[in-house]
Design a protein around this motif. Structure first.
Motif, mmCIF file in Angstrom:
data_model
loop_
_atom_site.group_PDB
_atom_site.id
_atom_site.type_symbol
_atom_site.label_atom_id
_atom_site.label_comp_id
_atom_site.label_asym_id
_atom_site.label_seq_id
_atom_site.Cartn_x
_atom_site.Cartn_y
_atom_site.Cartn_z
ATOM 1 N N ILE A 11 -33.608 16.943 33.091
ATOM 2 C CA ILE A 11 -32.665 16.712 31.993
ATOM 3 C C ILE A 11 -33.307 17.068 30.655
ATOM 4 O O ILE A 11 -32.661 17.619 29.765
ATOM 5 C CB ILE A 11 -32.212 15.239 31.972
ATOM 6 N N LYS A 184 -18.918 7.146 28.006
ATOM 7 C CA LYS A 184 -19.764 7.364 29.182
ATOM 8 C C LYS A 184 -20.102 6.048 29.894
ATOM 9 O O LYS A 184 -20.347 6.024 31.094
ATOM 10 C CB LYS A 184 -21.066 8.073 28.783
ATOM 11 N N GLU A 194 -28.331 10.858 32.069
ATOM 12 C CA GLU A 194 -27.972 12.230 32.417
ATOM 13 C C GLU A 194 -27.685 13.048 31.160
ATOM 14 O O GLU A 194 -27.722 14.275 31.185
ATOM 15 C CB GLU A 194 -26.765 12.232 33.362
ATOM 16 N N ASP A 195 -27.405 12.358 30.071
ATOM 17 C CA ASP A 195 -27.234 13.000 28.766
ATOM 18 C C ASP A 195 -28.317 12.452 27.840
ATOM 19 O O ASP A 195 -28.278 11.278 27.454
ATOM 20 C CB ASP A 195 -25.850 12.681 28.185
ATOM 21 N N ASP A 197 -28.768 12.638 24.854
ATOM 22 C CA ASP A 197 -28.274 12.189 23.554
ATOM 23 C C ASP A 197 -28.113 10.666 23.518
ATOM 24 O O ASP A 197 -28.078 10.057 22.452
ATOM 25 C CB ASP A 197 -26.942 12.866 23.229
#
Length: 359
Positions: A11, A184, A194-195, A197
């Motif tokens: 990631i 999310k 998974e992100d 950010d």
């Protein structure tokens, strides 16, 4: 699920750093009890620089073959920025005025580890894996903080809108996620990273659970591409813009705390904090300090020192209330004692075990 879907997916990857900062007024650090907080900084190849405070001043233990409460811990994002200079400034020595004790000072953060990291999607979860480049062989300093040569942790991010036992200290300080990020989480308490950010917001709350400490890269199917670093090539100076003359390098290069009488670099810069920013107060710095002082076993033992057992939870709280002067930021410690299961405690070991259950 196809074989392609089962392949580990990187990631994010980049450089990782660890720092420790001494307690207020401490000029020499010999072990973890002289330390106010442990930091972890990440510098991804493409993304924001982040600075985290690690709970209880230690990374989670990893006990092969069994799962224990000691194998989990929290990390709190206290700074997310596009400028490495901001990280450097956050790690400078600080001074501030108090109403009762006059001027107080906190020494600079000292580097205790440097390496490469990756956040990897593996099976149904995400892991934070790293390998140390400096020191080449972890020493006593790294042992104090559970900083391993190579390790991975299952990593997830807390839903700021759901109250979770053991995280009460964070309820008033929430990350300002945009709606796209909030969606999310849904109704889940924790979600995978998974992100990346998700990690880019101050006050983001992260859970680390020990996963593995052997053959990490092979098990995850990744290559962290570690390099042989020296005092002249360390990414500390290049990536974070740390000034060579401002930090002692012995803990980073040799894995040893500075010995008695060994010279600390001159503090060419010192941050002056307002009373609102001072440790234990409101504001960004105060929030960081309060979060980073989540009670260690030693802190709880200190506030309960001299108590006679057996005792119920209410007795522990009452005794701790009378012993506030023994510890800094006593309210955070007492709050955790209030969260303990309502049962009889026969000794301090029972108390420490219960703290592990709620943290």
């Amino acid at each position: 699920m196809s074989k392609e879907e089962k392949k580990p997916q990187i990631i994010e990857q980049g450089d990782i750093f660890f720092f420790y900062k001494p307690k207020v007024g401490k000029e020499e650090v010999g072990d973890i009890e002289d330390v106010q907080r442990l930091y972890m900084a990440t510098a991804p190849e493409d993304g924001k620089y982040r600075l985290f405070v690690i709970g209880q001043k230690q990374l989670p233990e990893i006990v092969e073959g069994r799962s224990t409460s000691e194998e989990r811990n929290w990390a709190l994002n206290v700074l997310a920025t596009d400028k490495p200079e901001d990280i450097r400034k956050e790690l400078l020595p600080t001074e501030y005025e108090t109403e009762t004790r006059g001027k107080r000072s906190v020494g600079p953060a000292t580097p205790a580890g440097e390496g490469k990291y990756a956040i990897v999607k593996h099976d149904s979860h995400t892991e934070l894996a790293y390998t140390l480049e400096l020191p080449e062989v972890p020493g006593p300093t790294q042992k104090e903080f559970e900083i391993r040569k190579e390790v991975s942790y299952i990593v997830s991010v807390k839903n700021p809108d759901i109250s979770i036992k053991g995280f009460a200290a964070f309820e008033k300080r929430k990350p300002k996620y945009p709606s796209s990020i909030k969606q999310k989480f849904g109704d889940k308490r924790w979600i995978n990273v998974e992100d990346p950010d998700l990690l880019n917001y101050e006050n983001a709350q992260v859970l680390l659970i020990g996963a593995r400490q052997k053959d990490v890269q092979e098990e995850l199917g990744i290559d962290l591409d570690e390099e042989k670093e020296t005092a002249n090539t360390t990414e500390l100076f290049k990536e974070l813009r740390i000034k060579r003359e401002q930090v002692p390098l012995k803990p980073l290069l040799e894995g040893k705390f500075l010995g008695k009488g060994e010279q600390q670099p001159m503090a060419a810069e010192t941050r002056q904090l307002s009373r609102e920013e001072a440790p234990g107060r409101g504001g960004k710095i105060g929030g960081e300090a309060a979060a980073s002082r989540a009670p260690s076993a030693a802190a709880i033992a200190k506030i309960l020192s001299g108590i006679g057992f057996p005792k119920g939870k209410s007795d522990l709280v009452e005794y701790a209330e009378t012993s506030k002067a023994r510890v800094e930021v006593a309210e955070e410690i007492i709050q955790v004692i209030r969260e303990l299961p309502d049962r009889t405690y026969n000794n301090m070991a029972d108390v420490e075990k219960a703290v592990g259950e709620v943290r």
